[in-house]
Design an enzyme around this catalytic site. Structure first.
Site, PDB file in Angstrom:
ATOM      1  N   LYS A  69      21.192  72.729  10.903  1.00 52.96           N
ATOM      2  CA  LYS A  69      22.376  72.537  11.158  1.00 52.96           C
ATOM      3  C   LYS A  69      23.458  72.528  10.141  1.00 52.96           C
ATOM      4  CE  LYS A  69      23.371  68.944  13.675  1.00 52.96           C
ATOM      5  NZ  LYS A  69      23.628  67.501  14.151  1.00 52.96           N
ATOM      6  N   HIS A 184      27.132  54.743  -4.123  1.00 52.20           N
ATOM      7  CA  HIS A 184      27.230  53.659  -5.361  1.00 52.20           C
ATOM      8  C   HIS A 184      28.116  52.717  -4.705  1.00 52.20           C
ATOM      9  CE1 HIS A 184      26.558  52.768  -9.774  1.00 52.20           C
ATOM     10  NE2 HIS A 184      25.511  52.691  -9.004  1.00 52.20           N
ATOM     11  N   HIS A 219      35.911  57.872 -13.821  1.00 53.02           N
ATOM     12  CA  HIS A 219      35.092  57.968 -12.638  1.00 53.02           C
ATOM     13  C   HIS A 219      34.315  59.121 -12.923  1.00 53.02           C
ATOM     14  CE1 HIS A 219      33.462  56.896  -8.764  1.00 53.02           C
ATOM     15  NE2 HIS A 219      34.415  57.040  -8.036  1.00 53.02           N
ATOM     16  N   ILE A 253      33.928  56.210 -25.541  1.00 55.96           N
ATOM     17  CA  ILE A 253      32.846  57.369 -25.524  1.00 55.96           C
ATOM     18  C   ILE A 253      32.560  57.372 -24.175  1.00 55.96           C
ATOM     19  CG2 ILE A 253      30.687  58.078 -26.550  1.00 55.96           C
ATOM     20  CD1 ILE A 253      32.830  57.525 -28.916  1.00 55.96           C
ATOM     21  N   MET A 254      32.840  58.726 -23.488  1.00 54.93           N
ATOM     22  CA  MET A 254      32.713  58.861 -22.070  1.00 54.93           C
ATOM     23  C   MET A 254      31.108  58.968 -21.873  1.00 54.93           C
ATOM     24  SD  MET A 254      35.458  58.731 -20.813  1.00 54.93           S
ATOM     25  CE  MET A 254      37.056  58.886 -21.181  1.00 54.93           C
ATOM     26  N   GLY A 255      30.646  58.511 -20.475  1.00 56.55           N
ATOM     27  CA  GLY A 255      29.496  58.278 -20.279  1.00 56.55           C
ATOM     28  C   GLY A 255      28.685  57.042 -20.810  1.00 56.55           C
ATOM     29  N   PHE A 256      29.334  56.140 -21.105  1.00 61.24           N
ATOM     30  CA  PHE A 256      28.811  54.904 -21.540  1.00 61.24           C
ATOM     31  C   PHE A 256      29.755  53.714 -20.801  1.00 61.24           C
ATOM     32  CE2 PHE A 256      27.153  57.457 -24.842  1.00 61.24           C
ATOM     33  CZ  PHE A 256      25.715  56.904 -24.841  1.00 61.24           C
ATOM     34  N   HIS A 258      29.738  50.502 -17.675  1.00 65.14           N
ATOM     35  CA  HIS A 258      29.845  50.497 -16.336  1.00 65.14           C
ATOM     36  C   HIS A 258      30.505  49.235 -15.848  1.00 65.14           C
ATOM     37  CE1 HIS A 258      28.759  50.667 -12.086  1.00 65.14           C
ATOM     38  NE2 HIS A 258      28.864  52.096 -12.423  1.00 65.14           N
ATOM     39  N   ASP A 309      26.421  59.821 -15.857  1.00 62.84           N
ATOM     40  CA  ASP A 309      27.528  60.987 -16.359  1.00 62.84           C
ATOM     41  C   ASP A 309      26.643  61.276 -17.612  1.00 62.84           C
ATOM     42  OD1 ASP A 309      28.726  61.157 -14.114  1.00 62.84           O
ATOM     43  OD2 ASP A 309      30.235  59.276 -14.681  1.00 62.84           O
ATOM     44  N   ARG A 353      44.622  45.253   2.912  1.00 67.10           N
ATOM     45  CA  ARG A 353      46.043  45.230   2.231  1.00 67.10           C
ATOM     46  C   ARG A 353      45.989  43.785   1.528  1.00 67.10           C
ATOM     47  NH1 ARG A 353      50.389  43.329   0.099  1.00 67.10           N
ATOM     48  NH2 ARG A 353      52.374  43.999   1.125  1.00 67.10           N
TER      49      ARG A 353
HETATM   50  N1  COA Z   1      33.213  53.578 -25.143  1.00 71.25           N
HETATM   51  C1  COA Z   1      33.674  52.570 -25.874  1.00 71.25           C
HETATM   52  N2  COA Z   1      33.978  51.379 -25.534  1.00 71.25           N
HETATM   53  C2  COA Z   1      33.715  50.965 -24.259  1.00 71.25           C
HETATM   54  C3  COA Z   1      33.311  51.672 -23.567  1.00 71.25           C
HETATM   55  C4  COA Z   1      32.932  53.424 -23.746  1.00 71.25           C
HETATM   56  N3  COA Z   1      32.538  54.199 -22.984  1.00 71.25           N
HETATM   57  N4  COA Z   1      33.252  51.317 -22.212  1.00 71.25           N
HETATM   58  C5  COA Z   1      33.462  50.168 -22.258  1.00 71.25           C
HETATM   59  N5  COA Z   1      33.685  49.886 -23.690  1.00 71.25           N
HETATM   60  C6  COA Z   1      34.397  48.700 -24.283  1.00 71.25           C
HETATM   61  C7  COA Z   1      35.833  48.329 -23.936  1.00 71.25           C
HETATM   62  O1  COA Z   1      36.588  49.001 -24.717  1.00 71.25           O
HETATM   63  C8  COA Z   1      35.717  46.963 -24.006  1.00 71.25           C
HETATM   64  O2  COA Z   1      35.776  46.461 -25.137  1.00 71.25           O
HETATM   65  P1  COA Z   1      36.904  45.145 -25.674  1.00 71.25           P
HETATM   66  O3  COA Z   1      36.223  44.078 -24.900  1.00 71.25           O
HETATM   67  O4  COA Z   1      36.802  44.972 -26.957  1.00 71.25           O
HETATM   68  O5  COA Z   1      38.243  45.814 -25.040  1.00 71.25           O
HETATM   69  C9  COA Z   1      34.596  46.481 -23.353  1.00 71.25           C
HETATM   70  O6  COA Z   1      33.710  47.658 -23.770  1.00 71.25           O
HETATM   71  C10 COA Z   1      34.449  46.251 -21.800  1.00 71.25           C
HETATM   72  O7  COA Z   1      34.934  47.375 -21.220  1.00 71.25           O
HETATM   73  P2  COA Z   1      35.919  47.267 -20.086  1.00 71.25           P
HETATM   74  O8  COA Z   1      36.961  48.534 -20.080  1.00 71.25           O
HETATM   75  O9  COA Z   1      36.489  45.903 -19.733  1.00 71.25           O
HETATM   76  O10 COA Z   1      34.942  47.807 -18.793  1.00 71.25           O
HETATM   77  P3  COA Z   1      35.714  48.244 -17.418  1.00 71.25           P
HETATM   78  O11 COA Z   1      34.781  47.491 -16.508  1.00 71.25           O
HETATM   79  O12 COA Z   1      37.032  47.776 -17.301  1.00 71.25           O
HETATM   80  O13 COA Z   1      35.490  49.665 -17.305  1.00 71.25           O
HETATM   81  C11 COA Z   1      34.186  51.825 -17.502  1.00 71.25           C
HETATM   82  C12 COA Z   1      34.196  50.240 -16.780  1.00 71.25           C
HETATM   83  C13 COA Z   1      33.056  52.598 -16.650  1.00 71.25           C
HETATM   84  C14 COA Z   1      35.641  52.455 -16.928  1.00 71.25           C
HETATM   85  C15 COA Z   1      34.401  51.953 -18.983  1.00 71.25           C
HETATM   86  O14 COA Z   1      32.920  51.247 -19.310  1.00 71.25           O
HETATM   87  C16 COA Z   1      34.515  53.323 -19.446  1.00 71.25           C
HETATM   88  O15 COA Z   1      35.766  53.767 -19.454  1.00 71.25           O
HETATM   89  N6  COA Z   1      33.583  54.303 -19.590  1.00 71.25           N
HETATM   90  C17 COA Z   1      33.721  55.728 -20.066  1.00 71.25           C
HETATM   91  C18 COA Z   1      34.045  56.399 -18.752  1.00 71.25           C
HETATM   92  C19 COA Z   1      32.632  56.579 -17.849  1.00 71.25           C
HETATM   93  O16 COA Z   1      31.761  56.788 -18.556  1.00 71.25           O
HETATM   94  N7  COA Z   1      32.813  56.532 -16.794  1.00 71.25           N
HETATM   95  C20 COA Z   1      31.716  56.645 -15.644  1.00 71.25           C
HETATM   96  C21 COA Z   1      31.574  55.539 -14.955  1.00 71.25           C
HETATM   97  S1  COA Z   1      29.939  55.596 -14.025  1.00 71.25           S
END
Ligand code: COA
Length: 372
Positions: A69, A184, A219, A253-256, A258, A309, A353
């Site tokens: 399909k 997810h 995201h 730092i992207m990719g770290f 959650h 990621d 809402r």
């Molecule tokens: N690099 C550096 N520091 C990070 C970080 C990262 N990727 N992710 C979290 N932190 C730090 C924050 O700065 C914060 O520090 P503080 O308490 O001194 O302010 C602490 O860790 C908690 O992070 P917070 O922003 O409250 O987490 P959140 O739940 O709001 O955000 C994400 C979650 C995924 C958005 C966040 O970890 C992030 O931006 N990651 C990078 C983008 C990414 O990889 N996204 C894909 C998600 S699957």
């Protein structure tokens, strides 16, 4: 007084789902009760898509029929191709996905004879074609045929991208990544899809909105941002220096990290193993070694772990996927999770809402324009 306790809705239970568990004590990540590790090891993307959308694993004959399909629905209507040709070459491919989805909704609207399951399958079948039709038209002036005889979505995507059937190593690497990306729970794009669905519009509106939510670097867009980070570093030592500087400058730092996982992302080890396998097969371990060092630095300095990621970036790169297609490939997979959530939301809908804490001025008299 205003409170930011619910900032980002962190920790808020915003509804019920029977589709996935994310980081639940004793369960980890499961799709409809099946562990992500079992699915990544023993299953394939179409089986997972069927599981998410129809709620159970297919029998052999059902899987064959489902794949047939999907294969039969990879063609694009002429009007959609014409729109894709008009989208500028400089456009981000995620905007191509968003526009393509919205356009398809005008050509093949949900309705009698085209129910929600039909729309879900159509989008699952043709997102790869939309992206790669646009890509080849603008990159090489070619109007490609988006129909291939590949059984799998992974094989089809790579075939359209590279113009030839992929080898099994690369095809299976992408297949596994599609399994990992498929679903997810209440992540931002899925919650967006559910919020839109809750107002009772058509299916395409919910998916189009979800694509917009996925595009951002916090995201889905993170996998592209990771690639931009790791490719800058020629060696692991350079990566360590660079990341330490970024940490000192308080950069993300992207990719770290959650929102839900606090210790590790269960999908990360699976994709990391594939990244390593691909690096060894290519005899080019630079990006893998750079990534590994960044992982060590982030654990040591920030106690943060890689999410899906992070190692997806090097794995996709070694599969020959251009960086700007990393997030669109996420769409090719996540359409199945979004579809499952749209169907679930509709089955027991209540308008989403919430309320807000008001932090604005107290009521005050209106000032006529001449007196301001
Ligand atoms: N690099 C550096 N520091 C990070 C970080 C990262 N990727 N992710 C979290 N932190 C730090 C924050 O700065 C914060 O520090 P503080 O308490 O001194 O302010 C602490 O860790 C908690 O992070 P917070 O922003 O409250 O987490 P959140 O739940 O709001 O955000 C994400 C979650 C995924 C958005 C966040 O970890 C992030 O931006 N990651 C990078 C983008 C990414 O990889 N996204 C894909 C998600 S699957």
């Amino acid at each position: 007084m205003a409170t930011d306790n619910a900032a980002g809705l962190a920790g808020v239970i915003a509804g019920q789902t029977a589709i996935a568990t994310v980081g639940k004590q004793g369960k980890g990540l499961t799709y409809r009760g099946y562990s992500i590790h079992d699915l990544a090891e023993h299953s394939n993307f179409e089986e997972v898509a069927y599981l998410l959308i129809y709620g159970r694993l297919p029998k052999q004959a059902e899987l064959l029929e489902y794949r047939t399909k999907l294969r039969g629905q990879r063609g694009l209507p002429a009007a959609l191709k014409s729109v894709l040709e008009q989208i500028p070459r400089s456009t981000h491919p995620m905007d191509v996905m968003r526009t393509g989805c919205s356009m398809l909704g005008t050509l093949e609207p949900e309705g009698p004879g085209h129910d929600q399951f039909a729309v879900a399958n159509r989008l699952t079948a043709c997102f790869s074609g939309m992206l790669l039709y646009w890509h080849h038209f603008h990159a090489g002036g070619k109007r490609i045929d988006t129909e291939t005889d590949d059984d799998t979505t992974a094989g089809h995507f790579l075939h359209l991208l590279h113009g030839k059937k992929p080898d099994e190593l690369h095809r299976r690497a992408i297949d596994v990544s599609l399994i990992l990306y498929a679903e997810h729970e209440f992540n931002a794009s899925t919650f967006t899809a559910r919020t839109i669905t809750s107002t009772l519009p058509d299916f395409f509106s919910a998916v189009t909105g979800a694509i917009g939510a996925l595009r951002g670097p916090l995201h889905g867009g993170a996998n592209e941002a990771v690639m931009e980070l790791i490719e800058k570093f020629p060696t692991p030592d350079a990566a360590e220096r660079g990341v330490l500087e970024m940490i000192a400058a308080k950069k993300l730092i992207m990719g770290f990290g959650h929102r839900v996982y606090k210790i590790s992302d269960p999908r990360s080890d699976v994709i990391k193993a594939w990244s390593k396998k691909l690096a060894e097969a290519h005899g080019d371990e630079r990006l893998y070694r750079v990534s590994e060092r960044i992982e060590q630095v982030m654990r040591r300095e920030k106690n943060l772990f890689p999410n899906l990621d992070f190692y997806s970036a090097s794995a996709y790169h070694l599969c020959g996927i251009p960086t700007a297609m990393f997030t669109p490939l996420f769409v090719v997979s996540r359409i199945t999770g979004w579809a499952a959530h749209i169907i679930e939301q509709r089955a027991d809908n209540r308008l989403i809402r919430p309320n807000a804490d008001y932090i604005g001025p107290e009521p005050r008299p209106f000032v006529p324009i001449a007196n301001r």
